[in-house]
Every structure is written in C-alpha cells, then in structure tokens.
Motif scaffolding. Structure first.
Motif, short mmCIF file in Angstrom:
data_model
loop_
_atom_site.label_atom_id
_atom_site.label_comp_id
_atom_site.label_asym_id
_atom_site.label_seq_id
_atom_site.Cartn_x
_atom_site.Cartn_y
_atom_site.Cartn_z
N GLU A 51 1.79 39.26 -8.71
CA GLU A 51 2.32 40.03 -9.83
C GLU A 51 1.96 41.52 -9.77
N MET A 52 0.76 41.83 -9.25
CA MET A 52 0.30 43.22 -9.28
C MET A 52 0.48 43.94 -7.94
N ASN A 53 0.91 43.21 -6.91
CA ASN A 53 1.20 43.79 -5.59
C ASN A 53 0.02 44.55 -4.98
N VAL A 54 -1.18 44.05 -5.20
CA VAL A 54 -2.37 44.63 -4.59
C VAL A 54 -2.46 44.10 -3.15
N PRO A 55 -2.76 44.95 -2.17
CA PRO A 55 -2.89 44.47 -0.79
C PRO A 55 -3.85 43.30 -0.66
N ALA A 56 -3.47 42.33 0.17
CA ALA A 56 -4.25 41.09 0.27
C ALA A 56 -5.67 41.34 0.76
N TRP A 57 -5.86 42.35 1.64
CA TRP A 57 -7.21 42.58 2.16
C TRP A 57 -8.13 43.09 1.06
N ILE A 58 -7.60 43.88 0.14
CA ILE A 58 -8.41 44.36 -0.98
C ILE A 58 -8.79 43.20 -1.90
N VAL A 59 -7.83 42.31 -2.14
CA VAL A 59 -8.11 41.14 -2.97
C VAL A 59 -9.20 40.29 -2.34
N ALA A 60 -9.11 40.08 -1.03
CA ALA A 60 -10.11 39.26 -0.34
C ALA A 60 -11.50 39.88 -0.45
N VAL A 61 -11.57 41.20 -0.31
CA VAL A 61 -12.87 41.89 -0.41
C VAL A 61 -13.43 41.75 -1.83
N MET A 62 -12.58 41.96 -2.85
CA MET A 62 -13.04 41.87 -4.23
C MET A 62 -13.57 40.47 -4.56
N ILE A 63 -12.85 39.46 -4.12
CA ILE A 63 -13.25 38.09 -4.42
C ILE A 63 -14.54 37.72 -3.70
N SER A 64 -14.78 38.31 -2.54
CA SER A 64 -16.00 38.00 -1.80
C SER A 64 -17.23 38.74 -2.32
N LEU A 65 -17.03 39.77 -3.13
CA LEU A 65 -18.17 40.57 -3.60
C LEU A 65 -19.20 39.76 -4.38
N PRO A 66 -18.80 38.84 -5.30
CA PRO A 66 -19.82 38.06 -6.02
C PRO A 66 -20.75 37.28 -5.11
#
Length: 465
Positions: A51-66
């Motif tokens: 829905e937000m068209n954020v690049p997949a690599w950025i999403v992967a990095v954000m999700i891995s931060l926790p």
C-alpha cells in the motif's frame, strides 16, 4: 467447577499463592507483546511494501531492527535481579518502562511511516531515521517487558508450578498474536493512511491499558531492596556464579543451534509450496495453522511426559528426532509431487519445535534459582531471539544465492529447478539438527545421573519473533 483439573488446560498452574484470576491478569502483558510482534512482522510488512510502496530492502531492515535489542535481554534480566528500588520492587520498573517504550514507538510510528512513504523509491533521511527509531523503541520495549514480566511470574509462582505458569504465559502470547492478526486484518481491510494512524496509535493505547492492568498489585514490595548499601554483583560475577560448571552455557548452545535448525525455514515454507508444488495462496496460508497446531500438540505431549518424570533434555532430543523426520518429508514432497507429504512435514516441524522449546526451557528453569531468575530467562530469550533472526535472514539469503547459481547452470545439470535453493536450506537444517543432538547428549547423561527436580513440568518464556 466439577470438571477434573486434568481435563482443563493449565488449571493446575493456579495455586493458593497465585490464583488463576491473578495469573490470567498478569498474563495480559503477553497479549500486548504478541500484538506488537504481529504488527511489526506481519501487518506493517505487507502494508509498507504494497500500500505504501516503500522499497522492500528498507522494510526488511526496519523489521529486523527489533532483533538487535534481543542480546540485551541478558542485561535486562540481570538488572531486574539486582535492582535497587526506592519502592521495593525489582520487576515492576522494567515492565513499566518497557511498556512506555512500546507506547512511544507506536505513538509516532505512523507519522514516520507517512514521511517514509512520501519519498517513494527515494525516501528521505528524516523518514528513515524516524521509522528506525520507532521500530527500535517498540522492539526494546517488548523485549524488556517480556523478560521482566516472565521473571516476575517466575518469582510469584511456587517452585513446583513455575514451569506451568510460564507455559500459560506463552500460550497467552500465541492467543494475543492470533487475535491481533485477525483484528488488524479486519480494521485495515479498507486501507487508508488515516485508518493506519488510528490502528497503530490505538495499539499504543491498548498496550498501556493491558500492561497497567497486568501490573496492578502483582509484585509485593520488599524493604530489603531499598537498602542503599546492598551489595550488587557485577554482570560478569552473576553469570559466573549462575553458569558455574558449564551446564547452562552448553544448554544455551543447544538452544541457539536447535532454534536455528527449526526456524531457518520460517520464510520459505509458503513460497516452497507455491513455487515448487503449485499450491494456491489459501492452501499455503493454511501451513501456518498446521505449524501452530503441531506446536500445540507438542505442548500437550510435553505436559504429559514431564509430569511423569521425563528428563527435559531427553524430551528436547525427541523433538530434534521429530525434526529429522519432518524435513525429509518436506524435501521429498517435491520429487513425489505430494502436497499431503508436504503438509505432514510442516506439521511435524511444529511438533518437533514445540517439544524442543519446552524441553530446553524446562531444563533452563531447573538450573535457575530465585536470585538469577531474570538472568536465566533473559539469556534464554536473548539466544532464542537472536538465533531466530539470524536463521531467518540466512535462510532467505542462502535460498536466493543457491537458486541464482542453479539458474545460471553453475551447479551442473542435475542441480537445476525451483526446488534446489529450498532443498539446500532444508538439508542445512537437517545438519544443524544432528549437530544439536551431539551437543545435547552430555546434558541428557548429566540429568540422568542427578535430577534437580524430578517432578518438573514444562514451561516457556518467549518466541520471536
């Protein structure tokens, strides 16, 4: 009330010191943790990419931060064990500040995501920094809350019921994840940025409400904890005193290897079913339910076997053996073109993983004492969460690398096809299972020679994420 307790799940976890009503209220913090986990790794994963068209690599990095905060669970457990409190509490301050971190991260997360999505394929630095800070705060909060909360439950419960109490808390975590997934899916069915803001900030408010109710009048005040001259050992000294003899250190190695062996396939099972076996989206989605069902069967068997005096390390080894049956089923499902064999393998992975987690955690709780409960549970959570994060990332990377080599013909004609990359990861997991069996062997022998608590029953402290 006339039904025998043995037919009521976790009815025997309640005691005179910790009644069932109070225990269930304490378990509400696990609901909030499960909600945050689903939001970070499930709902936002899809929303940010689609829905937000954020690049997949950025999403992967954000999700891995926790996951980066997971190793600090050891420090959280140690600090809560030795906390010098003005009010005489050890665990409450850490649960409270963990809840505040979750709240703050969720409160401004939607605005950071809006800013991140606004940049499209070239997101702004402010959006990236804001989103990273939000994800880090939520991750730090849930790890802190869960570590201190489980340590509090371990403190409140009598020794003989501690494993069952912690098991109930873990089941509540699963309940929170299921309810949250369904609720988020329903609320975001008609997606809009405004609705996303309301949902995420609503989750922040629910987190504070649930955790406040969970904490109310749970931990008794201890005047001894207010003494300013009270000696507090260093983290290194505490760990050396706790892990003396090397048994707990070996157990943590077992936890790390076994967790990696069972979780490396977490992001591969559904794509494997769709790409290799040609299953529909609905059919592959059911695999999650099969994994969860197998895990719950493992919990039930663990409760029965441990109540009859089975060695926890031996039961963990049984789980590893189940895994050695499960992964060949998944591998041979491709050449046999058998969706049934694939589903059986997925269910057995859940069963073996459930037996393994229950057995190793029960062994860890047997080795812990009241002075090091937070340290033990923190170390357990740190190793398990870190191993899960590394294994999931490595599984995806190895699958892509091997698949690319196969497509280019660098592995030979015999090793070509869509199943090669997946098969490499599954064979690697089988190797890890054999390695874990070799490492856990001495612990099984030690436990046979001297059982610290022969009537121990099973219990769990956390499951990442």
């Amino acid at each position: 009330m006339r039904i025998a307790p043995k037919y009521l799940p976790f009815a025997d976890a309640a005691t005179a010191e910790l009644p069932l009503k109070r225990l269930l209220r304490l378990a509400l913090f696990q609901i909030s943790v499960g909600m945050a986990m689903v939001l970070l790794t499930g709902t936002l994963n899809r929303v940010m990419i689609v829905e937000m068209n954020v690049p997949a690599w950025i999403v992967a990095v954000m999700i891995s931060l926790p996951v980066l905060f997971a190793p600090f669970r050891v420090l959280v457990g140690y600090r809560s064990d030795n906390h010098r409190s003005v009010l005489g509490w050890r665990r409450v301050p850490y649960i409270w500040f963990g809840s505040l971190m979750q709240f703050m991260g969720l409160a401004f997360m939607p605005f950071a995501l809006m800013l991140l999505a606004k940049g499209g394929a070239d997101p702004s630095i402010a959006g990236q920094v804001g989103a990273a800070l939000a994800f880090l705060l939520v991750g730090a909060g849930l790890h802190t809350t869960q570590t201190a909360g489980l340590a509090l439950a371990n403190d409140l419960a009598p020794e003989e019921s501690r494993p069952r109490v912690v098991a109930l808390l873990y089941v509540m975590l699963l309940v929170g994840m299921v309810i949250s997934a369904l609720l988020f899916g329903w609320l975001l069915a008609d997606f809009s940025n405004e609705r996303l803001i309301r949902v995420i900030q609503g989750a922040a408010v629910v987190t504070m409400v649930l955790n406040s109710i969970a904490l109310w009048k749970q931990e008794p005040r201890n005047k001894a904890l207010t003494a300013m001259d009270r000696e507090r050992p260093t983290l290194r000294a505490s760990w050396q005193a706790f892990a003396e003899g090397g048994r707990y250190s070996r157990l943590l190695v077992v936890v790390g290897l076994g967790t990696a062996a069972f979780t490396m396939q977490d992001v591969l099972l559904e794509p494997y079913g769709g790409e290799v076996l040609g299953l529909s989206v609905s059919a592959t989605t059911l695999l999650t339910a099969m994994l969860a069902g197998g895990t719950l069967v493992g919990f039930a068997l663990s409760a029965r076997w441990l109540s009859r005096g089975l060695d926890p390390c031996r039961m963990a080894a049984i789980g590893l053996l189940v895994g050695l049956v499960a992964f060949p089923c998944v591998i041979f499902a491709s050449p046999l073109e058998s969706a049934l064999l694939f589903r059986i393998g997925a269910t057995l992975i859940g069963l073996g993983g459930g037996l393994f987690v229950v057995g190793t955690l029960t062994a860890a709780m047997d080795l812990a004492d009241s002075a090091h409960g937070g340290l033990a549970l923190g170390a357990w959570g740190a190793v398990q969460a870190t191993a899960t994060g590394i294994a999931v990332a490595a599984g995806g990377a190895l699958r892509d690398t091997v698949a690319t080599l196969s497509e280019q013909g660098l592995l030979g004609e015999a090793l070509q096809g869509p199943s090669i990359g997946y098969g490499f990861v599954y064979h690697l997991e089988i190797g890890l299972l054999f390695t874990t069996l070799a490492v856990i062997g001495p612990l099984v022998r030690l436990k046979r020679e001297s059982r610290s608590r022969p009537d121990s029953r099973f219990g769990l402290s956390e499951f990442p994420g």
